[in-house]
Design a protein around this motif. Structure first.
Motif, PDB file in Angstrom:
ATOM      1  N   PHE A 220       0.867  -1.145  -0.003  1.00 22.01           N
ATOM      2  CA  PHE A 220       0.043  -0.025  -0.037  1.00 22.01           C
ATOM      3  C   PHE A 220       0.953   1.205   0.167  1.00 22.01           C
ATOM      4  N   VAL A 221       1.916   1.197   0.645  1.00 20.04           N
ATOM      5  CA  VAL A 221       2.486   2.322   0.779  1.00 20.04           C
ATOM      6  C   VAL A 221       3.567   2.701  -0.493  1.00 20.04           C
ATOM      7  N   PHE A 222       4.122   1.655  -0.867  1.00 26.87           N
ATOM      8  CA  PHE A 222       4.698   1.450  -2.186  1.00 26.87           C
ATOM      9  C   PHE A 222       3.817   1.977  -3.400  1.00 26.87           C
ATOM     10  N   TYR A 223       2.486   1.810  -3.323  1.00 22.51           N
ATOM     11  CA  TYR A 223       1.533   2.127  -4.222  1.00 22.51           C
ATOM     12  C   TYR A 223       1.231   3.691  -4.190  1.00 22.51           C
ATOM     13  N   LYS A 224       1.571   4.183  -2.968  1.00 21.65           N
ATOM     14  CA  LYS A 224       1.097   5.633  -2.558  1.00 21.65           C
ATOM     15  C   LYS A 224       2.338   6.446  -2.845  1.00 21.65           C
ATOM     16  N   ALA A 225       3.321   5.841  -3.482  1.00 19.93           N
ATOM     17  CA  ALA A 225       4.755   6.724  -3.796  1.00 19.93           C
ATOM     18  C   ALA A 225       4.550   8.112  -4.330  1.00 19.93           C
ATOM     19  N   LYS A 226       3.737   7.961  -5.386  1.00 21.28           N
ATOM     20  CA  LYS A 226       3.446   9.040  -6.200  1.00 21.28           C
ATOM     21  C   LYS A 226       2.763  10.210  -5.416  1.00 21.28           C
ATOM     22  N   MET A 228       3.093  10.576  -2.195  1.00 21.17           N
ATOM     23  CA  MET A 228       3.921  11.246  -1.317  1.00 21.17           C
ATOM     24  C   MET A 228       4.811  12.383  -1.855  1.00 21.17           C
ATOM     25  N   ASN A 229       5.204  12.000  -3.329  1.00 19.96           N
ATOM     26  CA  ASN A 229       5.614  12.916  -4.112  1.00 19.96           C
ATOM     27  C   ASN A 229       4.936  14.460  -4.207  1.00 19.96           C
ATOM     28  N   VAL A 230       3.753  14.294  -4.642  1.00 18.88           N
ATOM     29  CA  VAL A 230       3.044  15.308  -4.516  1.00 18.88           C
ATOM     30  C   VAL A 230       2.708  16.176  -3.087  1.00 18.88           C
ATOM     31  N   LEU A 231       2.647  15.335  -1.939  1.00 13.12           N
ATOM     32  CA  LEU A 231       2.273  15.768  -0.648  1.00 13.12           C
ATOM     33  C   LEU A 231       3.621  16.830  -0.262  1.00 13.12           C
ATOM     34  N   ASN A 232       4.790  16.294  -0.733  1.00 11.78           N
ATOM     35  CA  ASN A 232       5.986  16.822  -0.608  1.00 11.78           C
ATOM     36  C   ASN A 232       6.214  18.373  -1.172  1.00 11.78           C
ATOM     37  N   MET A 233       5.492  18.413  -2.029  1.00 12.16           N
ATOM     38  CA  MET A 233       5.428  19.774  -2.642  1.00 12.16           C
ATOM     39  C   MET A 233       4.756  20.875  -2.082  1.00 12.16           C
ATOM     40  N   GLY A 234       4.092  20.599  -0.816  1.00 12.45           N
ATOM     41  CA  GLY A 234       3.384  21.575  -0.110  1.00 12.45           C
ATOM     42  C   GLY A 234       1.876  21.300  -0.212  1.00 12.45           C
ATOM     43  N   GLU A 248      -5.393  11.213   2.385  1.00  8.22           N
ATOM     44  CA  GLU A 248      -4.260  10.664   2.146  1.00  8.22           C
ATOM     45  C   GLU A 248      -3.014  10.609   3.032  1.00  8.22           C
ATOM     46  N   ARG A 249      -3.182  11.763   3.906  1.00 10.04           N
ATOM     47  CA  ARG A 249      -2.081  11.872   5.099  1.00 10.04           C
ATOM     48  C   ARG A 249      -2.571  10.835   6.096  1.00 10.04           C
ATOM     49  N   LEU A 250      -3.817  10.792   6.259  1.00  8.27           N
ATOM     50  CA  LEU A 250      -4.374   9.885   7.376  1.00  8.27           C
ATOM     51  C   LEU A 250      -4.300   8.630   6.888  1.00  8.27           C
ATOM     52  N   ARG A 282      17.927   8.600   0.904  1.00  6.05           N
ATOM     53  CA  ARG A 282      17.644  10.003   0.233  1.00  6.05           C
ATOM     54  C   ARG A 282      19.090  10.410  -0.337  1.00  6.05           C
ATOM     55  N   ARG A 283      20.288  10.269   0.576  1.00  6.35           N
ATOM     56  CA  ARG A 283      21.629  10.685   0.044  1.00  6.35           C
ATOM     57  C   ARG A 283      21.800   9.924  -1.130  1.00  6.35           C
ATOM     58  N   LEU A 284      21.538   8.591  -1.455  1.00  5.28           N
ATOM     59  CA  LEU A 284      21.960   7.700  -2.411  1.00  5.28           C
ATOM     60  C   LEU A 284      21.102   7.820  -3.615  1.00  5.28           C
ATOM     61  N   VAL A 285      19.983   8.013  -3.531  1.00  2.00           N
ATOM     62  CA  VAL A 285      18.908   8.053  -4.823  1.00  2.00           C
ATOM     63  C   VAL A 285      18.157   9.256  -4.972  1.00  2.00           C
ATOM     64  N   GLY A 286      17.910  10.120  -4.051  1.00  2.07           N
ATOM     65  CA  GLY A 286      17.111  11.493  -4.072  1.00  2.07           C
ATOM     66  C   GLY A 286      15.823  11.063  -3.346  1.00  2.07           C
ATOM     67  N   PRO A 287      15.128  12.276  -3.420  1.00  2.00           N
ATOM     68  CA  PRO A 287      13.696  12.317  -2.763  1.00  2.00           C
ATOM     69  C   PRO A 287      12.504  11.629  -3.372  1.00  2.00           C
ATOM     70  N   LYS A 288      12.600  10.928  -4.743  1.00  2.76           N
ATOM     71  CA  LYS A 288      11.529  10.524  -5.326  1.00  2.76           C
ATOM     72  C   LYS A 288      11.100   9.120  -4.632  1.00  2.76           C
ATOM     73  N   HIS A 289      10.052   9.067  -4.049  1.00  2.00           N
ATOM     74  CA  HIS A 289       9.618   7.754  -3.192  1.00  2.00           C
ATOM     75  C   HIS A 289       9.573   6.500  -3.991  1.00  2.00           C
ATOM     76  N   GLN A 290       8.922   6.528  -5.257  1.00  2.62           N
ATOM     77  CA  GLN A 290       9.095   5.433  -6.155  1.00  2.62           C
ATOM     78  C   GLN A 290      10.265   4.531  -5.881  1.00  2.62           C
ATOM     79  N   ILE A 291      11.688   5.235  -5.684  1.00  5.72           N
ATOM     80  CA  ILE A 291      12.951   4.353  -5.527  1.00  5.72           C
ATOM     81  C   ILE A 291      13.327   4.604  -4.033  1.00  5.72           C
TER      82      ILE A 291
END
Length: 343
Positions: A220-226, A228-234, A248-250, A282-291
């Protein structure tokens, strides 16, 4: 310009896949070393013979009934706690968020202790009940922290969430210390080991008890990766893109709490895994949650497996609790992050 962007994306994807492969190789290497580590040493040849049914009864007992379940448990709880921490950091947009630091682990532990104190002198017959109780305790704690951190008009305030979590964790820890006064020696020994972060669930039935929760929440968390990327935009950007922010946050918070609670029920009070795993990823692959999410899971699994192996090896025949070894690594790192973070 567009081709340059695509090339950059391909390079990032290739780097992420390379990092995943390296982590898998390291976990396999740690797995092999861990099978050979313990008070009764098994050589690599002994392990190979035992795996193929050619070992002695003693070697079979040591490998299949003691070491392999513990190794699998270490990998599962490391992955679960790291993904939980990654989700909490993403939701709060706070680099210091972690289920242990925010008090979620403490809430799960309080429910386990209440059960041991009032309803059962042993936990051997409660293997499948403990994750449920821990989930209830972790969920109640998360709801309390969320309610106290939420500010009308501003939403979830990251700084407030961190401070509230630390305060709630301190209060729960004090309550747990008070509860230890009524425990008999057998119960106290279990609780003391649990608080120190000793992996006490070391048989296959604990693997069976933990696995369904990970199978439920991790996909479920992996499915919601995109998402999470959107939520990180503010919040404003996410709302403009059509994301139901609070829902989505809940949902993601519930999944993170579920992962942390189930893992804590089996592993004890192991902290900092949810802090170190996502930060390393995050240091190795960056902030995109898919990876980032799978890399965090692998980093957490490797961390707990190595810590547990070191704990069994350093002071043989005495085991150092895995949580203590992780804390030796995690506490300085937390102080470093705290110094670098603008609060």
């Amino acid at each position: 310009m567009e081709s340059m962007i695509h090339q950059a994306e391909r390079r990032k994807r290739s780097r992420g896949l390379l990092v995943i492969v390296i982590f898998i190789v390291l976990i396999i290497a740690a797995f092999i070393v861990s099978m050979n580590t313990g008070f009764i040493r098994l050589s690599p040849m002994d392990v190979m013979r035992t795996l193929f049914g050619q070992g002695t009864d003693q070697q079979h007992l040591i490998l299949f009934e003691f070491r392999l379940p513990r190794i699998v448990i270490s990998i599962l709880i490391g992955a679960g706690l790291a993904v939980s921490g990654c989700v909490m950091q993403g939701l709060s947009r706070n680099a210091l968020a972690d289920p242990g630091i925010l008090g979620v682990n403490a809430g799960a532990g309080l429910m386990v202790m209440l059960y041991v104190s009032f309803f059962s002198s042993t936990v051997s017959g409660s293997v499948f009940l403990l994750p449920v109780l821990a989930l209830i305790g972790a969920g109640a704690t998360a709801v309390l922290i969320y309610a106290l951190s939420y500010k009308k008009g501003e939403g979830l305030v990251p700084t407030r969430m961190l401070l509230v979590g630390i305060g709630v964790a301190a209060g729960i820890s004090a309550a747990m210390i008070v509860l230890t006064l009524r425990l008999n020696p057998e119960e106290y020994q279990f609780v003391a080991s649990w608080l120190a972060g000793r992996i006490w669930g070391t048989s296959w039935k604990f693997v069976v008890a933990l696995l369904p929760w990970l199978i439920l929440f991790l996909p479920f968390v992996f499915y919601k990766a995109k998402v999470m990327n959107v939520l990180n935009m503010g919040d404003q950007t996410a709302t403009g893109l059509g994301t139901a922010i609070e829902r989505e946050r809940l949902l993601l918070l519930a999944a993170a709490v579920g992962l942390a609670g189930a893992c804590v029920a089996v592993s004890g009070g192991i902290g900092f895994v949810g802090l170190i795993g996502p930060h390393l990823g995050r240091r190795l692959v960056g902030p995109k949650h898919q990876i980032l999410l799978p890399v965090s899971a692998l980093a957490g699994a490797l961390l707990v497996l190595v810590a547990d192996t070191l704990g069994r090896w350093i002071l043989q025949p005495t085991d150092i609790p895995t949580g203590v070894v992780v804390a030796v690594i995690g506490a300085p790192y937390f102080l470093y992050l705290l110094a670098k973070t603008k609060v």
